[in-house]
Scaffold this active site. Structure first.
Site, PDB file in Angstrom:
ATOM      1  N   LYS A   1      21.233  32.378  38.905  1.00  0.00           N
ATOM      2  CA  LYS A   1      22.381  30.906  37.938  1.00  0.00           C
ATOM      3  C   LYS A   1      22.504  30.184  39.687  1.00  0.00           C
ATOM      4  O   LYS A   1      22.964  28.955  39.298  1.00  0.00           O
ATOM      5  CB  LYS A   1      23.553  32.035  38.139  1.00  0.00           C
ATOM      6  CG  LYS A   1      24.163  32.734  36.721  1.00  0.00           C
ATOM      7  CD  LYS A   1      25.377  33.264  36.871  1.00  0.00           C
ATOM      8  CE  LYS A   1      25.630  34.171  37.557  1.00  0.00           C
ATOM      9  NZ  LYS A   1      24.781  35.659  37.559  1.00  0.00           N
TER      10      LYS A   1
ATOM     11  N   CYS B   1      41.759  38.060  36.473  1.00  0.00           N
ATOM     12  CA  CYS B   1      40.272  38.335  37.241  1.00  0.00           C
ATOM     13  C   CYS B   1      40.719  39.629  38.223  1.00  0.00           C
ATOM     14  O   CYS B   1      40.565  40.417  39.274  1.00  0.00           O
ATOM     15  CB  CYS B   1      39.290  38.226  37.020  1.00  0.00           C
ATOM     16  SG  CYS B   1      39.063  36.672  38.750  1.00  0.00           S
ATOM     17  N   MET B   2      42.187  39.349  39.732  1.00  0.00           N
ATOM     18  CA  MET B   2      41.869  39.599  40.549  1.00  0.00           C
ATOM     19  C   MET B   2      43.393  40.379  40.883  1.00  0.00           C
ATOM     20  O   MET B   2      43.327  40.550  41.996  1.00  0.00           O
ATOM     21  CB  MET B   2      41.409  39.239  41.185  1.00  0.00           C
ATOM     22  CG  MET B   2      40.781  37.738  41.161  1.00  0.00           C
ATOM     23  SD  MET B   2      42.311  36.919  42.175  1.00  0.00           S
ATOM     24  CE  MET B   2      43.790  37.068  42.003  1.00  0.00           C
TER      25      MET B   2
ATOM     26  N   MET C   1      35.601  44.042  38.446  1.00  0.00           N
ATOM     27  CA  MET C   1      36.342  43.791  37.079  1.00  0.00           C
ATOM     28  C   MET C   1      36.704  45.427  36.585  1.00  0.00           C
ATOM     29  O   MET C   1      38.366  45.831  36.425  1.00  0.00           O
ATOM     30  CB  MET C   1      35.515  43.159  36.006  1.00  0.00           C
ATOM     31  CG  MET C   1      35.630  41.639  36.310  1.00  0.00           C
ATOM     32  SD  MET C   1      37.958  41.153  36.589  1.00  0.00           S
ATOM     33  CE  MET C   1      37.548  40.035  38.106  1.00  0.00           C
TER      34      MET C   1
ATOM     35  N   GLY D   1      35.364  37.705  40.790  1.00  0.00           N
ATOM     36  CA  GLY D   1      34.206  37.171  40.637  1.00  0.00           C
ATOM     37  C   GLY D   1      34.153  35.547  40.391  1.00  0.00           C
ATOM     38  O   GLY D   1      33.448  34.892  40.224  1.00  0.00           O
ATOM     39  N   GLN D   2      35.631  34.647  40.658  1.00  0.00           N
ATOM     40  CA  GLN D   2      35.466  33.697  40.482  1.00  0.00           C
ATOM     41  C   GLN D   2      34.678  32.527  42.147  1.00  0.00           C
ATOM     42  O   GLN D   2      35.433  33.648  42.845  1.00  0.00           O
ATOM     43  CB  GLN D   2      36.519  32.556  39.646  1.00  0.00           C
ATOM     44  CG  GLN D   2      36.796  33.211  38.594  1.00  0.00           C
ATOM     45  CD  GLN D   2      38.002  32.438  37.857  1.00  0.00           C
ATOM     46  OE1 GLN D   2      37.390  31.217  37.628  1.00  0.00           O
ATOM     47  NE2 GLN D   2      39.223  32.994  38.186  1.00  0.00           N
TER      48      GLN D   2
HETATM   49  S1  SF4 Z   1      27.249  33.020  44.478  1.00  0.00           S
HETATM   50 FE1  SF4 Z   1      26.932  34.398  42.737  1.00  0.00          FE
HETATM   51  S2  SF4 Z   1      26.400  33.072  41.621  1.00  0.00           S
HETATM   52 FE2  SF4 Z   1      26.109  32.126  43.098  1.00  0.00          FE
HETATM   53  S3  SF4 Z   1      23.490  32.250  43.670  1.00  0.00           S
HETATM   54 FE3  SF4 Z   1      25.464  33.181  45.000  1.00  0.00          FE
HETATM   55  S4  SF4 Z   1      25.504  35.848  43.673  1.00  0.00           S
HETATM   56 FE4  SF4 Z   1      24.401  33.419  41.700  1.00  0.00          FE
END
Ligand code: SF4
Lengths: 83, 245, 800
Positions: C85, C169-170, C344, C381-382
């Site tokens: 990503k 989420c947290m 999560m 997560g964010q």
């Molecule tokens: S911040 Fe998360 S989504 Fe972005 S490169 Fe690092 S591990 Fe991957």
């Protein structure tokens, strides 16, 4: 012996550039070429590639120098040989 | 611990793992046949027709054929002394093929074959050193070993065997193109390295004897590449002109 | 000419030619042939836009467009590596359907309007009924964005009606930290991953969700180090294969496992008595539950745990008694370094606070705390769940810097920083996320007192639980007005009454805060498309309109505009005028103001300029006598944390005010909804590596969408066989709340246990949150997306 061709890019302020240029003039390892705008081609001679790299980092850290690009590196191990 | 971890186990095991990797990890897909780098043309073997009932469990596609003939497959590429005859057209074709698998120059390439989506990746079985298998090249990876390969590399097509694939999204992104070659100080001088060497420290991955024609080194026996080819400090993030040093 | 001379001459020739070309942008006349390789690309740093790992990327820009991404070599988080990503994050800007103009719904259709009109509408909604006006924000807000929104609501409108998606989420992680240490956020950091001998993943699949952290661990093994990985999970995932131990447990039974470990530590006497005596107190819950609970003695704690013998835990959880003993053995060894990771799985849990407490408790009880490698570490997560939500306090009860609206002394501190008249800040918290949306989806005369929600940087139409109840009714109720600031026509934007096109990521200045207390900064590098504009600007422009309409809250106690941005000479800059917005660095000024709050709870932040130079700094960042700024890696530990002065470990925000942390006892209890005859399967939801959140960005990136083009129902092969369902078949998955149709994928990305199914939530078209449950933790108010009861049936043949 390592011979490297480098290009120095000076910062845009003239005072900073002249300060850096003075420092370069003092350095016996360097052969300075003709400046083009804010760039200066130079040749550096060092004992080996590692000290060449150290030199590049040293140059980068001089105030007034924005960046250093490595253009070419040549090795001539035998130049300073026993002969 | 039930899984097989490669490499440390030694050479004998390596061959076994190659086989396991081949059978479990690198299964197949129906896409991308034309995209494989062909070393020398190999006649396509006849593949037996399969019933629909087999579809969910059996392999199909180009690597299935490769599996069928893996015995003959562990050949290596051309010898390093073999003269390299390549043209500008070869290079253009090689670069075009590279671009197909990358969002931009420097992006991790997508995987042009099916993989086991769950298991610990067995990519190293083929890609640790590079292999020619059934006329197709599994290139040597260009970087040091990382075990979680699917962290960066994803398959290029729907990973589900049986599925209706929705259309791909539209994008207006235009990625950085690969450069055609480095700079030469004078004609005949060794060119500089025109790309970042980050994650591309192993030059022979692309420029070695298994490299695509057009990108191969004419002197693969010389191993110390940066002796003559200078990397760029800026591209390798050693210097920067940005506001955030 | 000798050889040396030759080398020097040719090196100089090469350098001179290069200098000429660099200076003039073209080759020097002479024998030069090849052009500068990509020399016209300008690179700059930014944190990745996606997950809470917080990797830094180098962004390559040419002609006002992002053209390439590289992993940042200088970043300590990711050390020159990214996940797929991150490598494709630049493409997130360039989906073909970017929103480029404000849109207003007229006669059911969204039609373009001007920014002036659009902002007037927003301001009028807030002006006409401030009490019914709420902002629903995000852990993807930048720090200055969240700060501006928080100040607008808490100081400007004084309603406290602001809550973020991070509630989903947290927030259980937050309540876990508060109830254990009296202050939020992890004590350890990612450096622990380099030192740990054992890493335990509690319902966590970092191989897909925090890939860069996961490879940081497994790559240690390829270098020959010994690291034991333990996967506590309800389904076999990509993480499982890398682990020496994969222990499958029944949903919700993680509490029993934690108690089982604590029980053995206590009974065998292998807990760390010295650590506990010096640094811990024991605690149990009250009815109704509170963050403070009530004191209990060690003896009482021991008695409470007596029930949790390995055999009993096996019966509850399905994890073999021998494996419970194995875990207790590991925690009983003081020479091992043990890190726990969770995300999560433990947070989206109706007992989220409790399980967070218990895992902290095991680490404290066994003394696996404070040494590098010994840490209970909660992941987010964010990208800025920590930075913008937890630190800036964009929660219904929060104020910046860990302060809360319910405490008079905290309100006073905030009023002082903001220069407000005394008593301006409202003591009553606003509504938490589930409550907020419930009220938005309820008619006014039935108690639905929220009539306007301004959604920024998130997609509640897909990410709320039970959207059929919480989101959709609002779309047909009269008087309910939904405003959405976003970059793409997301499901939420398409359902909105007013859509504001936003700038994203490197189209604006920004700051994020990642999971390890690291604050990060970046500059704008390209211009946003069309009329898209910064979220901070949108907030300031609305604030100014309210000021102009004479809303008293928009003035400080000297009668000045709440958001006074000045130029170098000290004169106010009208940044609410878009043409003037980038005359000054608004981010910097908001951050410098916000920074004053960071002192209250020892979360000290450095000046903005320090973050410009760094690849993020972990707070507390404390100024040294020589004027440099030093970050803190191991909080509460005297060897690293400058605020821990009295003892090796000092919990200086202790709930009990005695520098001790709390070890809690919480019993195992069954979940609110379990499979039964009518709905015989467990449903768990989550993510996949390729996609992030509801896929609004990643599904527009061809490489990621092609690798994972749509959502699916993951099912155990045996269950599928029993139902006569074939791989790839489209089925109906249904709960008491809703149903959707999904293709089945068997033995694909993961394998669920028998009797359970899994569906990722990234696909906007296949909205699994029509099916999920909104039941939530009593303290954190975080819903449980990980377990509810469903049935799966074959699709009926269409009658012909
Ligand atoms: S911040 Fe998360 S989504 Fe972005 S490169 Fe690092 S591990 Fe991957």
């Amino acid at each position: 012996m390592t011979v490297s061709g480098l290009v120095i890019t000076f910062m845009d302020t003239p005072e900073a550039a002249s300060f850096a240029l003075a420092r370069l003039h003092e350095d016996a390892r360097l052969l300075l070429g003709e400046p083009v705008a804010n760039r200066l081609p130079i040749v550096a001679e060092t004992a080996d590639a590692t000290s060449g790299e150290t030199l590049v980092r040293e140059l980068e850290s001089i105030a007034g120098i924005a960046r250093v690009d490595v253009i070419s590196i040549d090795f001539a191990e035998d130049l300073d040989g026993p002969a | 611990m039930s899984r097989v971890r490669g490499i440390e186990v030694g050479l004998a095991a390596a061959v076994a793992i190659a086989v396991i990797g081949f059978v479990t990890g690198v299964t197949t897909t129906g896409h991308e046949v034309s995209a494989y780098v062909s070393v020398r043309p190999v006649p396509r073997p006849e593949v037996a027709a399969r019933g629909y009932a087999d579809m969910r469990t059996r392999s199909y596609g180009p690597n299935a054929e490769a599996q069928a003939q893996w015995f003959g497959a562990l050949a290596t590429g051309p010898a390093i002394s073999e003269p390299v005859v390549q043209s500008e057209a070869d290079r253009a074709a090689a670069l075009a093929r590279r671009a197909e698998r990358r969002a931009y120059d420097g992006a991790p390439p997508t995987i042009p074959h099916d993989i086991d989506q769950l298991a610990v990746p067995s990519c190293l079985a083929c890609h640790a050193e590079g292999k020619v298998i059934a006329g197709m090249v599994a290139p040597r990876m260009s970087h040091a070993r990382h075990d979680s390969c699917v962290q960066c590399h994803v398959v290029a097509a729907d990973p589900r065997r049986v599925a209706q694939t929705p259309p791909a999204p539209e994008t207006v992104f235009v990625g950085l193109e690969s450069v055609r070659g480095g700079e030469r100080a004078w004609p005949g001088a060794p060119p500089t390295i025109p790309h970042s060497t980050r994650m591309r420290e192993r030059c022979d991955a692309c420029h070695g004897t298994l490299g695509a024609l057009g990108m191969r080194s004419t002197h693969p026996w010389r191993q110390s590449c940066v002796q003559c080819h200078a990397p760029s400090a800026a591209l390798d993030q050693r210097t920067t002109t940005s506001r955030s040093p | 000419m000798d050889r040396r001379e030759f080398l020097r001459t040719s090196a100089l020739a090469a350098a001179s030619a290069a200098a000429y070309r660099m200076a003039h942008g073209q080759p020097a006349p002479g024998p030069r042939t090849t052009p500068a390789p990509n020399g016209d690309v300008r690179w700059d740093k930014a944190p990745c836009r996606f997950c809470g790992t917080g990797c830094h990327v180098q962004v390559g820009v040419r002609n006002d467009k992002v053209v390439a991404i590289a992993a940042d070599e200088k970043a300590e988080v990711n050390k020159g590596l990214l996940c797929v990503k991150g490598y494709h994050v630049g493409l997130a800007l360039y989906g073909k359907d970017r929103l480029t103009r404000p849109l207003l719904r007229r006669n059911g259709k969204l039609e373009p309007i001007s920014w002036e009109e659009a902002l007037d509408i927003v301001a009028k909604r807030a002006f006409d009924n401030p009490a019914g006006f709420a902002i629903y924000g995000s852990g993807q807000w930048t720090i200055p964005e969240g700060y501006a929104a928080n100040k607008l609501i808490k100081a400007g409108l004084a309603t406290n009606q602001i809550d973020p998606n991070a509630r989903l989420c947290m927030s259980s992680a937050v309540t876990g930290f508060l109830s254990t240490y009296g202050v939020d956020e992890p004590a350890g950091c990612y450096d622990d991953l380099d030192k740990a001998d054992v890493v335990i993943m509690w319902g966590n699949n970092p191989a897909e969700m925090h890939p860069v952290l996961f490879s940081r661990i497994v790559d240690r093994r390829s270098r020959g180090e010994k690291v034991t990985l333990i996967d506590l999970t309800t389904r076999r995932t990509r993480t499982s294969g890398f682990c020496q131990h994969t222990l499958f447990f029944k949903p919700n039974s993680d509490l029993a496992i934690a108690n089982g470990i604590a029980h053995l530590l206590v009974e065998r006497g292998t807990f760390d008595k010295a650590f506990v005596d010096a640094y811990c107190n024991f605690r149990q819950r009250t009815e109704p539950p509170t963050l403070d609970g009530q004191a209990m003695t060690f003896e009482a704690y021991r008695r409470a745990l007596a029930d949790y013998t390995p055999e009993k835990v096996e019966a509850i959880s399905g994890v073999a008694a021998a494996d419970i003993r194995m875990l207790a053995d590991l925690f009983g060894k003081r020479d091992l370094r043990i890190t726990s990771l969770w995300c999560m799985g433990m947070n989206q849990h109706t007992r989220g606070t409790a399980i967070n407490d218990l895992v902290h408790g095991i680490h404290l009880l066994s003394g696996h705390f404070g040494r590098p490698g010994d840490a209970p570490t909660s992941l987010t997560g964010q990208p800025s769940a920590c930075g913008t939500v937890r630190e800036v306090g964009t929660l219904a009860h929060g104020l910046p810097g860990g302060l809360v609206v319910t405490k008079p002394e905290h309100r006073k501190e905030a009023e002082a920083v903001w220069n407000l008249p005394a008593g301006r800040i409202n003591a009553k918290p606003g509504y938490h996320t589930v409550e907020l949306w419930k009220r938005f989806s309820t008619p006014k005369d039935k108690g639905g007192d929220i009539d306007t929600i301004w959604v920024m940087v998130t997609n509640p139409a897909r990410s709320l639980p039970n959207i059929n109840q919480l989101f959709e009714p609002s779309r047909s109720l009269p008087g309910k007005f939904l405003i959405v600031s976003d970059v793409y026509p997301t499901a939420t934007a398409m359902a909105a009454d007013l859509v504001l096109p936003s700038a994203m990521w490197v189209e604006k200045n920004g700051m994020f805060g990642n999971s390890e207390r690291r604050t990060q900064q970046w500059f704008r590098m390209v211009r946003p498309p069309g009329e898209a504009r910064d979220d901070t600007w949108q907030l300031l422009a609305v604030a100014r309109r309210l000021f102009d309409r004479g809303v008293p809250g928009l003035k400080d106690k000297d009668g000045q505009f709440l958001f006074r941005i000045r130029d170098a000479a000290g004169a106010e800059v009208p940044v609410w005028d878009w043409k003037r917005y980038y005359d000054v660095n608004v981010d910097e000024q908001l951050f410098e103001e916000y920074r004053k709050f960071s002192r209250f709870k020892h979360k000290d932040l450095a000046p903005y300029s320090e973050y410009v130079k760094a690849r993020g700094l972990r707070w507390p960042v404390v100024e040294q006598p020589d004027g440099t700024w030093r970050e803190t890696r191991f909080r509460f530990a005297r060897h690293d944390d400058p605020y821990a002065k009295k003892a090796d470990i000092q919990f200086y925000h202790s709930v009990t005010k005695d520098d001790r942390a709390l070890i809690w006892f919480h019993p195992y209890e069954p979940p609110p909804e379990s499979p039964d005859r009518d709905y015989p399967l467990w449903l768990c939801t989550g993510r996949v590596i390729e996609h992030w959140h509801t896929g609004t960005m990643t599904m527009r990136i061809p490489q990621l969408q092609r690798a994972m083009p749509e959502s699916y129902l993951e099912m155990n092969r045996e269950d599928a066989k029993a139902l006569g369902i074939a791989d790839g078949e489209v089925v109906i998955v249904e709960s008491r709340r809703g149903k959707i149709e999904l293709p089945v994928w068997i033995d694909g990305r993961a394998q669920p246990a028998r009797g359970s199914v899994f569906v990722p939530f990234f696909d906007e078209r296949l909205a699994i949150n029509r099916v999920t449950l909104e039941a939530h933790d009593p303290l954190s108010k975080q819903p449980d997306y990980k377990k509810c009861a469903v049935r799966v049936r074959k699709k009926e043949r269409q009658p012909r």
